[in-house]
Design a protein around this motif. Structure first.
Motif, mmCIF file in Angstrom:
data_model
loop_
_atom_site.group_PDB
_atom_site.id
_atom_site.type_symbol
_atom_site.label_atom_id
_atom_site.label_comp_id
_atom_site.label_asym_id
_atom_site.label_seq_id
_atom_site.Cartn_x
_atom_site.Cartn_y
_atom_site.Cartn_z
ATOM 1 N N ASN A 35 -127.546 24.386 -43.781
ATOM 2 C CA ASN A 35 -126.865 24.245 -42.496
ATOM 3 C C ASN A 35 -127.599 23.254 -41.606
ATOM 4 O O ASN A 35 -128.753 23.460 -41.273
ATOM 5 N N PHE A 36 -126.923 22.181 -41.230
ATOM 6 C CA PHE A 36 -127.471 21.218 -40.298
ATOM 7 C C PHE A 36 -126.963 21.548 -38.911
ATOM 8 O O PHE A 36 -125.867 22.087 -38.761
ATOM 9 N N HIS A 37 -127.733 21.208 -37.914
ATOM 10 C CA HIS A 37 -127.291 21.373 -36.538
ATOM 11 C C HIS A 37 -126.255 20.300 -36.261
ATOM 12 O O HIS A 37 -126.493 19.115 -36.469
ATOM 13 N N LEU A 38 -125.073 20.706 -35.812
ATOM 14 C CA LEU A 38 -124.000 19.759 -35.538
ATOM 15 C C LEU A 38 -123.956 19.404 -34.064
ATOM 16 O O LEU A 38 -124.261 20.230 -33.203
ATOM 17 N N ILE A 39 -123.596 18.161 -33.791
ATOM 18 C CA ILE A 39 -123.392 17.714 -32.421
ATOM 19 C C ILE A 39 -121.948 17.256 -32.284
ATOM 20 O O ILE A 39 -121.327 16.829 -33.253
ATOM 21 N N GLN A 40 -121.418 17.387 -31.079
ATOM 22 C CA GLN A 40 -120.041 16.959 -30.832
ATOM 23 C C GLN A 40 -120.051 15.585 -30.186
ATOM 24 O O GLN A 40 -120.791 15.345 -29.235
ATOM 25 N N ILE A 41 -119.247 14.689 -30.722
ATOM 26 C CA ILE A 41 -119.130 13.348 -30.151
ATOM 27 C C ILE A 41 -117.659 13.004 -30.000
ATOM 28 O O ILE A 41 -116.791 13.631 -30.604
ATOM 29 N N GLU A 42 -117.403 11.990 -29.193
ATOM 30 C CA GLU A 42 -116.042 11.548 -28.926
ATOM 31 C C GLU A 42 -115.954 10.058 -29.257
ATOM 32 O O GLU A 42 -116.878 9.305 -28.971
ATOM 33 N N ILE A 43 -114.856 9.657 -29.858
ATOM 34 C CA ILE A 43 -114.612 8.247 -30.171
ATOM 35 C C ILE A 43 -113.356 7.833 -29.416
ATOM 36 O O ILE A 43 -112.327 8.514 -29.510
ATOM 37 N N THR A 52 -106.532 6.004 -28.028
ATOM 38 C CA THR A 52 -106.867 6.972 -29.066
ATOM 39 C C THR A 52 -108.177 7.646 -28.704
ATOM 40 O O THR A 52 -109.151 6.981 -28.345
ATOM 41 N N ARG A 53 -108.185 8.975 -28.813
ATOM 42 C CA ARG A 53 -109.391 9.764 -28.535
ATOM 43 C C ARG A 53 -109.558 10.744 -29.688
ATOM 44 O O ARG A 53 -108.653 11.505 -30.006
ATOM 45 N N ILE A 54 -110.734 10.683 -30.323
ATOM 46 C CA ILE A 54 -111.039 11.560 -31.454
ATOM 47 C C ILE A 54 -112.315 12.315 -31.122
ATOM 48 O O ILE A 54 -113.323 11.703 -30.756
ATOM 49 N N VAL A 55 -112.283 13.631 -31.246
ATOM 50 C CA VAL A 55 -113.470 14.457 -31.041
ATOM 51 C C VAL A 55 -113.842 15.061 -32.387
ATOM 52 O O VAL A 55 -113.007 15.693 -33.035
ATOM 53 N N ILE A 56 -115.096 14.831 -32.807
ATOM 54 C CA ILE A 56 -115.552 15.365 -34.094
ATOM 55 C C ILE A 56 -116.966 15.914 -33.953
ATOM 56 O O ILE A 56 -117.684 15.596 -33.001
ATOM 57 N N ARG A 70 -116.709 9.047 -40.712
ATOM 58 C CA ARG A 70 -116.292 10.442 -40.853
ATOM 59 C C ARG A 70 -115.020 10.752 -40.065
ATOM 60 O O ARG A 70 -114.268 11.644 -40.425
ATOM 61 N N SER A 71 -114.758 10.010 -39.016
ATOM 62 C CA SER A 71 -113.599 10.283 -38.158
ATOM 63 C C SER A 71 -112.286 9.763 -38.733
ATOM 64 O O SER A 71 -111.225 10.080 -38.209
ATOM 65 N N ASN A 72 -112.350 8.945 -39.777
ATOM 66 C CA ASN A 72 -111.168 8.277 -40.341
ATOM 67 C C ASN A 72 -110.489 7.370 -39.323
ATOM 68 O O ASN A 72 -109.279 7.148 -39.379
ATOM 69 N N PHE A 73 -111.251 6.846 -38.401
ATOM 70 C CA PHE A 73 -110.729 5.960 -37.365
ATOM 71 C C PHE A 73 -110.060 4.730 -37.963
ATOM 72 O O PHE A 73 -108.991 4.311 -37.526
ATOM 73 N N PHE A 74 -110.662 4.168 -38.989
ATOM 74 C CA PHE A 74 -110.165 2.918 -39.561
ATOM 75 C C PHE A 74 -108.859 3.105 -40.334
ATOM 76 O O PHE A 74 -108.155 2.134 -40.597
ATOM 77 N N SER A 75 -108.505 4.329 -40.680
ATOM 78 C CA SER A 75 -107.201 4.547 -41.306
ATOM 79 C C SER A 75 -106.079 4.418 -40.271
ATOM 80 O O SER A 75 -104.953 4.070 -40.609
ATOM 81 N N GLN A 76 -106.406 4.680 -38.994
ATOM 82 C CA GLN A 76 -105.423 4.524 -37.913
ATOM 83 C C GLN A 76 -105.301 3.064 -37.480
ATOM 84 O O GLN A 76 -104.259 2.642 -36.984
ATOM 85 N N SER A 81 -112.584 -3.317 -38.625
ATOM 86 C CA SER A 81 -113.563 -2.928 -39.641
ATOM 87 C C SER A 81 -114.932 -2.835 -38.995
ATOM 88 O O SER A 81 -115.153 -3.337 -37.895
ATOM 89 N N LEU A 82 -115.849 -2.198 -39.699
ATOM 90 C CA LEU A 82 -117.209 -2.053 -39.175
ATOM 91 C C LEU A 82 -117.867 -3.399 -38.908
ATOM 92 O O LEU A 82 -118.677 -3.535 -38.002
ATOM 93 N N GLU A 83 -117.507 -4.400 -39.698
ATOM 94 C CA GLU A 83 -118.129 -5.712 -39.554
ATOM 95 C C GLU A 83 -117.624 -6.465 -38.326
ATOM 96 O O GLU A 83 -118.292 -7.373 -37.838
ATOM 97 N N THR A 84 -116.454 -6.108 -37.822
ATOM 98 C CA THR A 84 -115.849 -6.908 -36.747
ATOM 99 C C THR A 84 -115.829 -6.235 -35.380
ATOM 100 O O THR A 84 -115.525 -6.898 -34.397
ATOM 101 N N ILE A 85 -116.131 -4.961 -35.304
ATOM 102 C CA ILE A 85 -116.007 -4.278 -34.013
ATOM 103 C C ILE A 85 -117.304 -4.320 -33.216
ATOM 104 O O ILE A 85 -118.389 -4.460 -33.768
ATOM 105 N N ALA A 86 -117.142 -4.190 -31.906
ATOM 106 C CA ALA A 86 -118.273 -4.009 -30.995
ATOM 107 C C ALA A 86 -118.144 -2.602 -30.427
ATOM 108 O O ALA A 86 -117.043 -2.156 -30.096
ATOM 109 N N VAL A 87 -119.258 -1.895 -30.353
ATOM 110 C CA VAL A 87 -119.229 -0.511 -29.866
ATOM 111 C C VAL A 87 -120.251 -0.309 -28.764
ATOM 112 O O VAL A 87 -121.202 -1.077 -28.630
#
Length: 131
Positions: A35-43, A52-56, A70-76, A81-87
């Motif tokens: 069991n790992f300690h889980l944290i809640q984040i929002e995308i 679009t708002r995703i909470v995981i 893990r959020s499956n954001f890129f399927s939406q 892609s990870l290579e082209t986005i700024a976060v």
């Protein structure tokens, strides 16, 4: 990859993974049922026509990249892609390797469509022509 057989081996295996390797989805979950300690984040990602708002929940020590995968954001949004986005986190730009904290909000930034100086100049010229 070999599975651990007793509880002490599982703990040591999970501890080594977390402490010696860059976390990835594969190695964070290999030591199940640990069991790992889980944290809640929002995308969040905003377009002019929709938001679009995703909470995981992700394991503590996860990176922005792991959370996005893990959020499956890129399927939406297959055009991104990870290579082209700024976060960023709460308006501050961060790298994909940034370690997340509980309640962080990952913001995915759209590319600029026009230089801000040019946009201000055009807006000012349009306002002046209305007078």
């Amino acid at each position: 990859m070999a599975r651990c057989h007793n509880t002490n081996e599982k703990f040591l295996y999970a501890h080594l993974l977390v402490c010696t390797q860059t976390p990835t989805l594969e190695n964070l979950f290999m030591a199940e049922p640990f069991n790992f300690h889980l944290i809640q984040i929002e995308i969040v990602y905003a377009l002019p026509e929709r938001c679009t708002r995703i909470v995981i929940n992700v394991p503590d020590g996860s990176t922005v990249q792991i959370a996005l995968e893990r959020s499956n954001f890129f399927s939406q949004y297959p055009e991104l892609s990870l290579e082209t986005i700024a976060v960023g986190i709460f308006g501050h730009p961060v790298a994909l390797s940034y370690n997340l904290h509980d309640q962080d909000r990952i913001e995915i930034y759209r590319p600029l469509t026009m230089d801000p100086k040019t946009r201000r100049r055009l807006r000012h010229e349009a306002k002046g022509s209305l007078k």
